[in-house]
Design an enzyme around this catalytic site. Structure first.
Site, mmCIF file in Angstrom:
data_model
loop_
_atom_site.group_PDB
_atom_site.id
_atom_site.type_symbol
_atom_site.label_atom_id
_atom_site.label_comp_id
_atom_site.label_asym_id
_atom_site.label_seq_id
_atom_site.Cartn_x
_atom_site.Cartn_y
_atom_site.Cartn_z
ATOM 1 C CG HIS A 142 -1.924 -1.079 1.251
ATOM 2 N ND1 HIS A 142 -3.097 -1.035 0.540
ATOM 3 C CD2 HIS A 142 -1.918 -2.282 1.898
ATOM 4 C CE1 HIS A 142 -3.790 -2.156 0.756
ATOM 5 N NE2 HIS A 142 -3.084 -2.923 1.563
ATOM 6 C CD GLU A 171 -6.157 -5.481 1.870
ATOM 7 O OE1 GLU A 171 -6.065 -6.468 2.607
ATOM 8 O OE2 GLU A 171 -5.343 -4.533 1.887
ATOM 9 C CG HIS A 220 -10.151 -2.147 4.729
ATOM 10 N ND1 HIS A 220 -9.950 -1.894 3.385
ATOM 11 C CD2 HIS A 220 -9.170 -3.009 5.087
ATOM 12 C CE1 HIS A 220 -8.904 -2.561 2.957
ATOM 13 N NE2 HIS A 220 -8.413 -3.254 3.974
ATOM 14 C CG HIS A 278 -9.861 -7.685 4.909
ATOM 15 N ND1 HIS A 278 -9.661 -7.064 6.140
ATOM 16 C CD2 HIS A 278 -8.731 -7.475 4.196
ATOM 17 C CE1 HIS A 278 -8.469 -6.493 6.138
ATOM 18 N NE2 HIS A 278 -7.881 -6.739 4.973
ATOM 19 C CG ASP A 331 5.097 -7.995 10.429
ATOM 20 O OD1 ASP A 331 4.647 -9.074 10.849
ATOM 21 O OD2 ASP A 331 4.415 -6.946 10.384
ATOM 22 C CG HIS A 346 0.749 -8.667 10.220
ATOM 23 N ND1 HIS A 346 1.628 -7.604 10.287
ATOM 24 C CD2 HIS A 346 -0.432 -8.155 9.812
ATOM 25 C CE1 HIS A 346 1.006 -6.499 9.911
ATOM 26 N NE2 HIS A 346 -0.245 -6.805 9.632
ATOM 27 C CG ASP A 402 -1.073 -5.518 4.373
ATOM 28 O OD1 ASP A 402 -1.558 -4.740 3.527
ATOM 29 O OD2 ASP A 402 -1.680 -5.844 5.412
ATOM 30 C CB ALA A 455 -3.332 0.180 10.332
#
Length: 390
Positions: free
Chosen positions: A68, A132, A144, A198, A251, A254, A277, A312
């Site tokens: 993103h 997404e 979101h 999601h 990472d 997550h 992400d 996020a």
């Protein structure tokens, strides 16, 4: 030991020698790799300049199919120059091929953004567009905006595809929602990846979506029901089906390391794709950012919504994901290379050009030292980060 800078003025043949070169067939110790202009070659003229990379690794350039932003820039809301800055940030961390991901917004705004990103894709700056949202579950919305979510009406999905002018690579859907299965079929018909994510789907609903043509699990484990012994949910369906590539965000935030190992055990090295992400803060630093219409606080490298605290996105770059996979998760280097280069390239339909160190393909590569720290990046035959060795 010295390095030779690739000349931007025209094609030049350069031979990289002495490194552990990771090829599709395995690792060649003390290998030899030939760069001829913008591509890899099978032979070099006598006297071609050489770069001695002894005690280093040479791996294919990384391919990120879910990203993103970075370098302080958002692919969802940034200007063209800001987007390019984000792309450059990831390139110097080894990501030589990048798909730009959007987040949930209103349909007109997303269509407009798709048009802008498609121009950058046509110019070769990015490898396409990933939507997404907004066709995701309010139960698993993550970072979101719930008020902008909507069911995956095939007509609206088609609107985004058309707006991307042939550059739409992937759409993430909660396929259990009304219109979800029909939207999967529409995406398949137009050569766009249908990704399940999601989602609040059951095991059975996920199987139905895979049978309809869905082939990617958007950041497996995250933003979906947990794996249960009586209600296995989407995770089991996505892991067990050989048609599905599962995205993982490695990472250390997550995913628990055991979850990553579970995914590799069941999906195997051929069906895992490491993604970032990433959001704006990747390669930039802590602070306050906007992810679409939502405010994000990044502290100690972890991005969370200011309101509610949901994770996020990430601040990950793929060189860190690579190093962690080898040094912390103890995965074989060859499996990591597949997950970070070959598998996403195949899923995106780009493996004829990128994703491996083979003659005829784009000369995209990453040089890593013996501790798997990044030391060099080449894209299409030019050093973006030139190895300083000796």
């Amino acid at each position: 030991m010295t390095t030779e800078r690739m000349s931007p003025a025209g094609p030049q043949t350069t031979v990289l020698t002495g490194a552990n070169v990771v090829l599709p067939t395995g690792t060649v110790r003390g290998g030899r790799l030939i760069v001829d202009g913008t591509r890899f070659a099978g032979s070099a003229p006598e006297g071609a300049p050489t770069v001695d990379l002894s005690d280093h690794w040479v791996v294919p350039g990384f391919v990120d199919m879910h990203n993103h932003g970075g370098g302080g820039a958002s692919f969802t809301s940034g200007t063209v120059e800001e987007i390019l800055q984000g792309v450059r940030t990831h390139r110097v961390h080894g990501t030589t091929t990048l798909v730009a991901s959007t987040v949930t917004g209103d349909m007109d705004g997303l269509a407009q953004r798709a048009g802008l990103l498609s121009e950058l894709a046509e110019q070769g700056d990015i490898a396409g567009v990933h939507f997404e949202g907004p066709f995701i579950s309010p139960c698993r919305k993550g970072a979101h905006s719930e008020k902008l979510l909507r069911d995956p009406d095939p007509a609206e999905v088609r609107k985004l595809i058309d707006a991307a002018r042939g550059q739409a690579r992937m759409v993430t859907l909660a396929t259990e929602l009304p219109g979800g299965i029909d939207s999967v079929r529409l995406l398949v018909e137009h050569g766009v990846i249908a990704a399940i994510g999601h989602t609040d789907a059951t095991y059975e609903q996920t199987v139905e979506a895979i049978d309809a043509g869905a082939t990617v699990a958007t950041h497996l484990f995250n933003a979906m029901p947990v794996l249960g012994h009586r209600t296995p949910g989407p995770i089991a369906a996505l892991l067990e089906d050989e048609r599905v590539t599962v995205e993982l965000i490695n990472d250390g935030v997550h995913l628990h390391p055991a979850s990553l190992q579970l995914a590799f055990h069941h999906a195997g090295g051929g069906r895992v794709a490491f993604i970032t992400d990433a959001m704006d803060a990747a390669g930039f630093g802590d602070g306050r950012y906007m992810l679409g219409p939502l405010e994000v606080e990044v502290a100690d490298g972890v991005a969370r919504l200011v309101e509610g605290g949901s994770i996020a996105g990430s601040t990950l770059t793929l060189d860190r994901a690579f190093r962690r996979a080898v040094t912390v998760d103890r995965l074989p280097v060859e499996d990591v290379v597949a997950a970070i280069s070959a598998n996403p390239a195949r899923q995106l339909g780009l493996y004829d050009r990128v994703g491996s160190l083979e003659p005829g393909k784009d000369a995209d590569l990453v040089v890593l030292d013996s501790g798997f720290e990044l030391r060099g990046v080449m894209r299409r035959g030019e050093w973006l980060v030139e190895p300083q060795i000796g």
